[in-house]
Design a protein around this motif. Structure first.
Motif, PDB file in Angstrom:
ATOM      1  N   UNK A   1       3.849  -6.114   7.456  1.00 34.16           N
ATOM      2  CA  UNK A   1       3.763  -7.322   6.630  1.00 34.16           C
ATOM      3  C   UNK A   1       2.301  -7.700   6.416  1.00 34.16           C
ATOM      4  N   UNK A   2       1.517  -7.653   7.490  1.00 32.32           N
ATOM      5  CA  UNK A   2       0.088  -7.974   7.365  1.00 32.32           C
ATOM      6  C   UNK A   2      -0.610  -6.987   6.444  1.00 32.32           C
ATOM      7  N   UNK A   3      -0.270  -5.697   6.602  1.00 33.47           N
ATOM      8  CA  UNK A   3      -0.858  -4.687   5.720  1.00 33.47           C
ATOM      9  C   UNK A   3      -0.474  -4.951   4.269  1.00 33.47           C
ATOM     10  N   UNK A   4       0.768  -5.319   4.053  1.00 31.35           N
ATOM     11  CA  UNK A   4       1.245  -5.594   2.700  1.00 31.35           C
ATOM     12  C   UNK A   4       0.534  -6.807   2.115  1.00 31.35           C
ATOM     13  N   UNK A   5       0.388  -7.834   2.926  1.00 29.16           N
ATOM     14  CA  UNK A   5      -0.297  -9.044   2.462  1.00 29.16           C
ATOM     15  C   UNK A   5      -1.757  -8.722   2.154  1.00 29.16           C
ATOM     16  N   UNK A   6      -2.385  -7.957   3.027  1.00 32.50           N
ATOM     17  CA  UNK A   6      -3.782  -7.557   2.800  1.00 32.50           C
ATOM     18  C   UNK A   6      -3.901  -6.751   1.515  1.00 32.50           C
ATOM     19  N   UNK A   7      -2.970  -5.823   1.303  1.00 29.11           N
ATOM     20  CA  UNK A   7      -2.988  -5.003   0.085  1.00 29.11           C
ATOM     21  C   UNK A   7      -2.803  -5.886  -1.140  1.00 29.11           C
ATOM     22  N   UNK A   8      -1.858  -6.838  -1.079  1.00 31.63           N
ATOM     23  CA  UNK A   8      -1.614  -7.728  -2.219  1.00 31.63           C
ATOM     24  C   UNK A   8      -2.852  -8.580  -2.507  1.00 31.63           C
ATOM     25  N   UNK A   9      -3.496  -9.053  -1.465  1.00 34.09           N
ATOM     26  CA  UNK A   9      -4.717  -9.827  -1.670  1.00 34.09           C
ATOM     27  C   UNK A   9      -5.793  -8.955  -2.322  1.00 34.09           C
ATOM     28  N   UNK A  10      -5.924  -7.713  -1.858  1.00 35.36           N
ATOM     29  CA  UNK A  10      -6.893  -6.791  -2.437  1.00 35.36           C
ATOM     30  C   UNK A  10      -6.568  -6.546  -3.903  1.00 35.36           C
TER      31      UNK A  10
END
Length: 148
Positions: free
Chosen positions: A117-126
């Motif tokens: 989830x954190x990776x996904x959120x980080x990717x979405x922010x990027x």
């Protein structure tokens, strides 16, 4: 032979007139009024206290005067009950281990999910920043195109 009676207590006098004949599971002799006897909590057979060598203190304890949930088991049932209790203890130990393993697996899975989830959120922010940068670049280039 008459059927054996069920019930709890110590003497026929204490049980009242409703119980007429009870036979000992050891000697097969009728339990007479005034005699001390016990009922097995598993097979429900009655036994003279003398036949099964139960002390007066134990008779008092199993009568419910001391502890109302006490159960007495005859020698035959006691051997079987010991095996069953041993199996229950083993199952309980195994169940505790399984529950601990499940809790550990749950924590590990929860950690993996949280990481994804954190990776996904980080990717979405990027992605959002990248698109904003591209849009900014396009917006900045639009005035240049209009000048031409």
């Amino acid at each position: 032979m008459p059927p054996r009676r069920r019930g709890s207590g110590i003497t026929l006098a204490e049980k009242g007139a409703a119980i007429t004949k009870i036979y000992c599971g050891t000697c097969n002799v009728e339990c007479a009024e005034g005699e001390e006897f016990l009922k097995c909590g598993i097979c429900n057979l009655w036994f003279h206290a003398l036949c099964v060598k139960v002390s007066d203190q134990a008779i008092t304890f199993f009568s419910g005067e001391v502890y109302s949930n006490a159960h007495w088991y005859c020698n035959g049932c006691n051997r079987g009950a010991a095996k069953i209790l041993s199996c229950i203890q083993n199952l309980s130990t195994k169940m505790d281990k399984i529950e601990a393993d499940c809790a550990e697996a749950h924590r590990a899975l929860e950690n993996k999910i949280n990481k994804k989830v954190k990776e996904s959120i980080t990717y979405r922010k990027w992605q959002k920043r990248w698109h904003l940068q591209k849009m900014t670049q396009v917006n900045l280039s639009i005035p240049k195109l209009r000048r031409r």
